[in-house]
Design a protein around this motif. Structure first.
Motif, PDB file in Angstrom:
ATOM      1  N   VAL A 129       9.910  14.375  -4.571  1.00  0.00           N
ATOM      2  CA  VAL A 129      10.523  15.408  -3.749  1.00  0.00           C
ATOM      3  C   VAL A 129       9.861  15.376  -2.383  1.00  0.00           C
ATOM      4  CG1 VAL A 129       8.929  17.197  -4.556  1.00  0.00           C
ATOM      5  CG2 VAL A 129      11.137  17.853  -3.586  1.00  0.00           C
ATOM      6  N   GLN A 130      10.676  15.541  -1.349  1.00  0.00           N
ATOM      7  CA  GLN A 130      10.158  15.509   0.011  1.00  0.00           C
ATOM      8  C   GLN A 130      10.294  16.888   0.641  1.00  0.00           C
ATOM      9  OE1 GLN A 130      12.376  12.457   2.059  1.00  0.00           O
ATOM     10  NE2 GLN A 130      11.362  10.788   0.967  1.00  0.00           N
ATOM     11  N   LEU A 131       9.272  17.283   1.409  1.00  0.00           N
ATOM     12  CA  LEU A 131       9.304  18.539   2.139  1.00  0.00           C
ATOM     13  C   LEU A 131       9.923  18.294   3.506  1.00  0.00           C
ATOM     14  CD1 LEU A 131       8.423  21.535   2.403  1.00  0.00           C
ATOM     15  CD2 LEU A 131       6.266  20.686   3.374  1.00  0.00           C
ATOM     16  N   ASN A 132      10.979  19.028   3.813  1.00  0.00           N
ATOM     17  CA  ASN A 132      11.637  18.893   5.115  1.00  0.00           C
ATOM     18  C   ASN A 132      11.027  19.908   6.081  1.00  0.00           C
ATOM     19  OD1 ASN A 132      13.376  18.411   7.248  1.00  0.00           O
ATOM     20  ND2 ASN A 132      15.037  19.663   6.398  1.00  0.00           N
ATOM     21  N   THR A 133      10.136  19.442   6.902  1.00  0.00           N
ATOM     22  CA  THR A 133       9.438  20.329   7.839  1.00  0.00           C
ATOM     23  C   THR A 133      10.295  20.706   9.039  1.00  0.00           C
ATOM     24  OG1 THR A 133       8.475  18.400   8.932  1.00  0.00           O
ATOM     25  CG2 THR A 133       7.188  19.418   7.171  1.00  0.00           C
ATOM     26  N   GLU A 134      11.452  20.061   9.162  1.00  0.00           N
ATOM     27  CA  GLU A 134      12.333  20.323  10.299  1.00  0.00           C
ATOM     28  C   GLU A 134      13.395  21.384  10.002  1.00  0.00           C
ATOM     29  OE1 GLU A 134      11.897  18.954  13.343  1.00  0.00           O
ATOM     30  OE2 GLU A 134      10.070  18.154  12.451  1.00  0.00           O
ATOM     31  N   ALA A 135      13.389  21.939   8.791  1.00  0.00           N
ATOM     32  CA  ALA A 135      14.397  22.943   8.429  1.00  0.00           C
ATOM     33  C   ALA A 135      14.380  24.098   9.426  1.00  0.00           C
ATOM     34  CB  ALA A 135      14.146  23.457   7.023  1.00  0.00           C
ATOM     35  N   ASN A 136      15.547  24.578   9.805  1.00  0.00           N
ATOM     36  CA  ASN A 136      15.655  25.616  10.833  1.00  0.00           C
ATOM     37  C   ASN A 136      15.236  26.993  10.359  1.00  0.00           C
ATOM     38  OD1 ASN A 136      16.796  23.476  12.157  1.00  0.00           O
ATOM     39  ND2 ASN A 136      18.704  24.501  12.700  1.00  0.00           N
ATOM     40  N   GLN A 159      20.598  16.832  11.089  1.00  0.00           N
ATOM     41  CA  GLN A 159      20.682  18.196  11.606  1.00  0.00           C
ATOM     42  C   GLN A 159      21.451  19.110  10.646  1.00  0.00           C
ATOM     43  OE1 GLN A 159      19.377  19.691  14.346  1.00  0.00           O
ATOM     44  NE2 GLN A 159      18.199  17.817  14.682  1.00  0.00           N
ATOM     45  N   ILE A 160      22.327  18.519   9.844  1.00  0.00           N
ATOM     46  CA  ILE A 160      23.099  19.301   8.876  1.00  0.00           C
ATOM     47  C   ILE A 160      22.163  19.898   7.834  1.00  0.00           C
ATOM     48  CG2 ILE A 160      24.949  19.215   7.148  1.00  0.00           C
ATOM     49  CD1 ILE A 160      25.762  18.843  10.138  1.00  0.00           C
ATOM     50  N   LEU A 161      21.226  19.105   7.359  1.00  0.00           N
ATOM     51  CA  LEU A 161      20.251  19.611   6.385  1.00  0.00           C
ATOM     52  C   LEU A 161      19.379  20.682   7.017  1.00  0.00           C
ATOM     53  CD1 LEU A 161      19.082  16.312   4.610  1.00  0.00           C
ATOM     54  CD2 LEU A 161      21.011  17.811   4.060  1.00  0.00           C
ATOM     55  N   ASN A 162      19.011  20.477   8.265  1.00  0.00           N
ATOM     56  CA  ASN A 162      18.145  21.445   8.946  1.00  0.00           C
ATOM     57  C   ASN A 162      18.836  22.798   9.098  1.00  0.00           C
ATOM     58  OD1 ASN A 162      16.300  19.377   9.155  1.00  0.00           O
ATOM     59  ND2 ASN A 162      16.830  18.878  11.285  1.00  0.00           N
ATOM     60  N   MET A 163      20.082  22.772   9.547  1.00  0.00           N
ATOM     61  CA  MET A 163      20.775  24.045   9.800  1.00  0.00           C
ATOM     62  C   MET A 163      21.144  24.750   8.499  1.00  0.00           C
ATOM     63  SD  MET A 163      24.568  22.955  11.097  1.00  0.00           S
ATOM     64  CE  MET A 163      25.967  23.067   9.967  1.00  0.00           C
ATOM     65  N   LYS A 175      18.835  39.373  25.878  1.00  0.00           N
ATOM     66  CA  LYS A 175      19.965  39.063  25.015  1.00  0.00           C
ATOM     67  C   LYS A 175      19.768  37.691  24.385  1.00  0.00           C
ATOM     68  CE  LYS A 175      23.520  41.738  27.452  1.00  0.00           C
ATOM     69  NZ  LYS A 175      24.829  41.670  28.175  1.00  0.00           N
ATOM     70  N   GLU A 176      19.993  37.635  23.091  1.00  0.00           N
ATOM     71  CA  GLU A 176      19.831  36.373  22.371  1.00  0.00           C
ATOM     72  C   GLU A 176      21.078  36.095  21.531  1.00  0.00           C
ATOM     73  OE1 GLU A 176      17.382  34.360  22.746  1.00  0.00           O
ATOM     74  OE2 GLU A 176      15.867  35.614  23.736  1.00  0.00           O
ATOM     75  N   PHE A 177      21.189  34.868  21.114  1.00  0.00           N
ATOM     76  CA  PHE A 177      22.254  34.485  20.169  1.00  0.00           C
ATOM     77  C   PHE A 177      21.573  33.888  18.944  1.00  0.00           C
ATOM     78  CE2 PHE A 177      25.532  32.001  18.158  1.00  0.00           C
ATOM     79  CZ  PHE A 177      26.683  32.779  18.328  1.00  0.00           C
ATOM     80  N   ALA A 178      21.782  34.543  17.812  1.00  0.00           N
ATOM     81  CA  ALA A 178      21.141  34.095  16.568  1.00  0.00           C
ATOM     82  C   ALA A 178      22.132  33.333  15.705  1.00  0.00           C
ATOM     83  CB  ALA A 178      20.597  35.292  15.793  1.00  0.00           C
ATOM     84  N   VAL A 179      21.630  32.285  15.074  1.00  0.00           N
ATOM     85  CA  VAL A 179      22.411  31.539  14.085  1.00  0.00           C
ATOM     86  C   VAL A 179      21.800  31.830  12.720  1.00  0.00           C
ATOM     87  CG1 VAL A 179      23.214  29.291  13.300  1.00  0.00           C
ATOM     88  CG2 VAL A 179      22.946  29.736  15.752  1.00  0.00           C
ATOM     89  N   PHE A 180      22.637  32.185  11.779  1.00  0.00           N
ATOM     90  CA  PHE A 180      22.190  32.505  10.426  1.00  0.00           C
ATOM     91  C   PHE A 180      22.589  31.373   9.475  1.00  0.00           C
ATOM     92  CE2 PHE A 180      22.950  36.342  12.783  1.00  0.00           C
ATOM     93  CZ  PHE A 180      21.854  37.153  12.492  1.00  0.00           C
ATOM     94  N   SER A 181      21.641  30.921   8.702  1.00  0.00           N
ATOM     95  CA  SER A 181      21.907  29.811   7.774  1.00  0.00           C
ATOM     96  C   SER A 181      22.623  30.329   6.533  1.00  0.00           C
ATOM     97  CB  SER A 181      20.605  29.110   7.383  1.00  0.00           C
ATOM     98  OG  SER A 181      20.896  27.951   6.630  1.00  0.00           O
ATOM     99  N   GLU A 182      23.770  30.945   6.781  1.00  0.00           N
ATOM    100  CA  GLU A 182      24.621  31.474   5.716  1.00  0.00           C
ATOM    101  C   GLU A 182      26.063  31.102   6.016  1.00  0.00           C
ATOM    102  OE1 GLU A 182      23.462  32.835   3.025  1.00  0.00           O
ATOM    103  OE2 GLU A 182      21.373  33.017   3.704  1.00  0.00           O
ATOM    104  N   ILE A 183      26.825  30.834   4.971  1.00  0.00           N
ATOM    105  CA  ILE A 183      28.191  30.365   5.143  1.00  0.00           C
ATOM    106  C   ILE A 183      29.098  31.471   5.672  1.00  0.00           C
ATOM    107  CG2 ILE A 183      30.200  29.403   3.941  1.00  0.00           C
ATOM    108  CD1 ILE A 183      27.840  27.463   4.317  1.00  0.00           C
ATOM    109  N   TYR A 184      29.891  31.112   6.640  1.00  0.00           N
ATOM    110  CA  TYR A 184      30.838  32.048   7.257  1.00  0.00           C
ATOM    111  C   TYR A 184      32.055  32.227   6.356  1.00  0.00           C
ATOM    112  CZ  TYR A 184      34.229  33.830  10.706  1.00  0.00           C
ATOM    113  OH  TYR A 184      35.170  34.571  11.383  1.00  0.00           O
ATOM    114  N   TYR A 185      32.374  33.497   6.064  1.00  0.00           N
ATOM    115  CA  TYR A 185      33.607  33.829   5.342  1.00  0.00           C
ATOM    116  C   TYR A 185      34.013  35.211   5.794  1.00  0.00           C
ATOM    117  CZ  TYR A 185      37.022  34.409   1.592  1.00  0.00           C
ATOM    118  OH  TYR A 185      38.187  34.607   0.885  1.00  0.00           O
ATOM    119  N   GLN A 186      35.017  35.266   6.643  1.00  0.00           N
ATOM    120  CA  GLN A 186      35.340  36.513   7.338  1.00  0.00           C
ATOM    121  C   GLN A 186      35.936  37.579   6.431  1.00  0.00           C
ATOM    122  OE1 GLN A 186      38.133  34.802  10.158  1.00  0.00           O
ATOM    123  NE2 GLN A 186      39.862  35.793   9.119  1.00  0.00           N
TER     124      GLN A 186
END
Length: 810
Positions: free
Chosen positions: A646-653, A629-633, A726-737
């Motif tokens: 090389v393998q294609l990860n079809t489960e990437a979020n 799940q770490i690779l996917n997120m 209302k939705e909650f979105a997750v962004f595949s970007e590193i958090y740095y406040q």
């Protein structure tokens, strides 16, 4: 009168002009391949090229604009400690002017000129100052760091002597000169951007200050000392201020890097974790100098030299191999033999200061009087004791636990750089006293005798201790176990190295004593003595240096500037123009930057990566823990698993996604544990703020809701959303406040650290434009402070000048 003044000016400037010309020639001669356009191959710089590739490309395509963020390594991180140019950073231009030679000859030149200026500040004869500069610059440790690519370290070391020179001028009551030199040199020192070396410089200056305080108390001169300290503190303050942006950005990021404090209280195996505010103690002391290994400072291959050494056909290792294989194979193996028998993981070469230089250090101990001697001897002993690290645990543990910032740096063995500076400095001051007419020849002969006894006695002591306390076995000898006789042969070669290099050091010292004795007997003039002594020192040091950094380390400019060649797999992946990440599992992906040179990698190469990101992989993707799940997120679309696979990860979020629920974690421990249990496509984890009583998210799952990345720029991301609730979105970007700001339709909004390292945001109903902009306030604030520091320096100098001028008129 005008003619006389011109002659006086030329006479005053001649040593500096001559020194600059000589140091330029010597630097180019040692690194002579640069004259034909070749460049040095440096492993760390190669990795840096991979890390900085996206930033360099960004500058080229955006008219020099600085992104201050990189996305091609570790899924994204601040660029402050990778590659960043700051506004009002005028020291950059001063430094570029000083480093006018091709690399690495430029750093060698800085070594020479910096130490020369220090000795001139000590009122040393300029010929002695040149000898001292060459002795310092060719110290083996200072040369071998070029081979590894530790350019920032070399850069910072080179400015150390100039900072010390500024301090000494002030302590000699040359206030204006000392103030200006200290401020500018400190600014250059910090600009070099190796805080560990600058930190060690602080210890040198602190010990100098303590010695000055002791003498001030003894002589009842505390008032002048207070004035001197005030001037120096102001100069340091200005030097720091000139680098405000760099330091503030680094300090801001340090708390979030692996130099900062971990919030986790358990280890990946579930055992309780020792909570520290800095680096792990084992990591800090991994490179600890052995007590016996310290003899490397005066005997080059006391402990077998570097991790790998070349052995010739006369070696026992080669002979045994030749008996069991063909001569050609034996020669190939003999080119890279694991001769080092110390306990450090890797040693490029021994930190050899020089036999002659160390002998002169002892001569200085017996001839030099006063605070300079006690300062230099104390600093040398201090650095050696701390370089032992875990081999001198009680002192190292004290510094790690109680001395501010000591636990932020690894490789404690590198504190020996203090000795690398102090030993030749006291050695030259010893020679200065040896030439003094104020000391009787009888006392000089006695000092010479004591220095010889001390040096030779130390060599004999080390030789004896090696035989009595060691088996000469190395930590990697198991690699030769298939042929047991080979290990025995290697041990014999190690003993041979110890014997011959010990004898070598003694011979150099005997020759040095001979020429000094002839001088005392008036059979040799001072200039002749310096030439002979200089030849001995250079032959001693350069012959060792050339074993580890030589013409073989240079190659064509293209191979340095374009260090990696794309494979067919790289080319195939680059055909995909969407935004995604790549995982390269053919190597240690957390310690290589080749992948980052071509792709947005989940790995990279950096000593100060983000702590939470490192922990994510330590706990979720290390050892037996392989949470896909770490690779996917992290939106890993391609996984390189072999040279041509090389393998294609079809489960990437994907770049961003809506989740069905948000789970609130009570702590960082809870976050990490829950991350092992969820499907990141459906569930997000957000840690409850420390003082929040009520903290929850209303989510209205909608399978038709959409979120799409429409613009990707290093420091500016744009998404479009379309939802019915209302939705909650997750962004595949590193958090740095500290820098990343979020906007919905142009209005700034809050977002959350999600899934331990990513960003999450509540999305309102309807169509919206979501933006993330990297706008670190520290850059603007720091650049204003830097400009103010430059202005303050100029104003102080002008005021000082006019006040002194007015006093002279009165």
């Amino acid at each position: 009168m005008k003619m006389i003044n011109q002659k006086n000016i030329f006479h005053s400037l001649f040593p500096y002009i001559f020194g600059i010309i000589l140091f330029t020639i010597v630097s180019l001669l040692y690194f002579y391949p640069v004259l034909s356009g070749k460049q040095i191959k440096q492993s760390d710089i190669t990795q840096f090229s991979g890390m900085a590739k996206e930033i360099v490309d960004y500058r080229n395509t955006h008219n020099g604009e600085e992104p201050y963020w990189l996305g091609n390594a570790f899924s994204g991180m601040p660029a402050y400690q990778v590659s960043a140019y700051y506004p009002n950073d005028f020291m950059r231009y001063v430094d570029n002017a000083l480093r006018f030679l091709p690399r690495p000859a430029d750093y060698l030149f800085l070594y020479f000129i910096g130490f020369f200026l220090l000795l001139m500040a000590l009122k040393t004869d300029w010929k002695l100052a040149i000898l001292g500069a060459l002795s310092f610059g060719f110290s083996t440790y200072l040369i071998i760091i070029f081979g590894a690519g530790h350019n920032a370290k070399a850069h910072a070391i080179a400015y150390m002597p100039v900072v010390i020179a500024g301090f000494l001028y002030v302590f000699r009551k040359k206030y204006l000169v000392g103030f200006v030199i200290t401020a500018l040199a400190m600014a250059l020192e910090i600009y070099a951007n190796h805080l560990q070396m600058t930190y060690y410089l602080g210890f040198i200056l602190l010990i100098l200050g303590i010695v000055e305080l002791i003498y001030a108390i003894k002589n009842k001169e505390l008032k002048p000392l207070f004035k001197q300290v005030s001037v120096l503190l102001l100069a340091i303050f200005i030097g720091i201020g000139m680098n405000a942006t760099r330091l503030m950005a680094t300090a801001e990021y340090a708390n979030y890097s692996n130099r900062g404090k971990s919030e986790l209280t358990f280890n990946p195996d579930g055992s309780p974790k020792q909570v520290t505010k800095g680096l792990d103690k084992d990591y800090i002391t991994e490179y600890s100098y052995g007590k016996l290994e310290t003899f490397n400072l005066l005997i080059p291959r006391f402990m077998g030299g570097g991790t790998v050494e070349k052995l010739d056909e006369n070696s026992n290792f080669y002979k045994v191999l030749a008996q069991n294989t063909d001569p050609r194979t034996a020669k190939e193996y003999a080119l890279q033999v694991l001769t080092y028998w110390g306990t450090q993981p890797i040693v490029e070469a021994p930190a050899y200061i020089g036999a002659v230089v160390f002998f002169l250090f002892f001569l200085g101990i017996f001839l030099v009087r006063g605070k300079l001697k006690w300062w230099l001897v104390s600093a040398t002993i201090f650095s050696i004791l701390l370089s032992w690290g875990k081999n001198f645990g009680f002192l190292t543990d004290f510094f790690i636990d109680y001395v501010p910032l000591y636990n932020k740096f690894r490789a404690v063995s590198s504190i020996q750089v203090i000795a690398e500076l102090c030993v030749p400095l006291l050695g030259i001051l010893g020679l200065k006293e040896f030439f003094s007419t104020e000391i009787l020849n009888e006392n000089k002969q006695k000092a010479l005798k004591n220095a010889v006894i001390s040096f030779v006695g130390l060599v004999v002591l080390g030789f004896g201790m090696a035989y009595m306390s060691s088996t000469f076995e190395g930590i990697r000898d198991a690699q030769y176990q298939q042929l047991p006789a080979l290990v025995d042969a290697l041990i014999s070669d190690r003993k041979s190295m110890l014997f011959w290099d010990s004898l070598r050091s003694v011979i150099f010292v005997v020759l040095s004593v001979g020429v000094l004795f002839f001088f005392l007997k008036n059979k040799l003039k001072k200039v002749s003595l310096l030439l002979v002594l200089g030849a001995l020192i250079l032959f001693d040091l350069v012959s060792v240096d050339m074993r580890y950094v030589n013409k073989d380390d240079f190659t064509s400019p293209r191979k340095v500037q374009v260090p990696f060649v794309a494979t067919q797999i790289d080319k195939d992946i680059m055909e995909d123009k969407s935004h995604f990440r790549v995982a390269n599992f053919t190597t240690n992906f957390m310690n290589e930057a080749r992948t980052a040179y071509f792709h947005n990698s989940i790995g990279g190469y950096h000593a100060a990566k983000m702590k939470r990101y490192q922990e994510l992989f330590d706990y979720q993707f290390g050892g037996e823990n392989q949470n896909s799940q770490i690779l996917n997120m992290l939106n890993v679309k391609y996984v390189i698993v072999g040279a041509n696979q090389v393998q294609l990860n079809t489960e990437a979020n994907g770049n961003a996604w809506f989740v069905d629920e948000v789970v609130v974690a009570s702590s960082s421990d809870d976050e990490m544990k829950k991350l092992s249990e969820i499907n990141t496509k459906e569930t997000a984890i957000v840690k409850r703020p420390r003082f929040a009583k009520r903290f929850y998210f209303d989510v209205e799952p909608d399978s038709l809701a959409t979120i799409k990345l429409t613009k990707y720029k290093l420091n500016h991301l744009v998404y479009e959303t379309n939802t019915k609730g209302k939705e909650f979105a997750v962004f595949s970007e590193i958090y740095y406040q500290h820098g990343w700001k979020a906007y919905i339709d142009g209005e700034q909004t809050s977002y959350y650290q999600t899934d331990y390292v990513l960003r999450g945001m509540e999305i309102p109903t309807g169509k919206h434009k979501i933006e993330f902009k990297f706008e670190p306030t520290v850059i603007e604030l720091g650049s204003n402070i830097s400009l103010g520091a430059y202005v303050l320096l100029v104003l102080i100098c002008l005021i000082w000048f006019f006040v002194n001028k007015k006093k002279k008129k009165i």
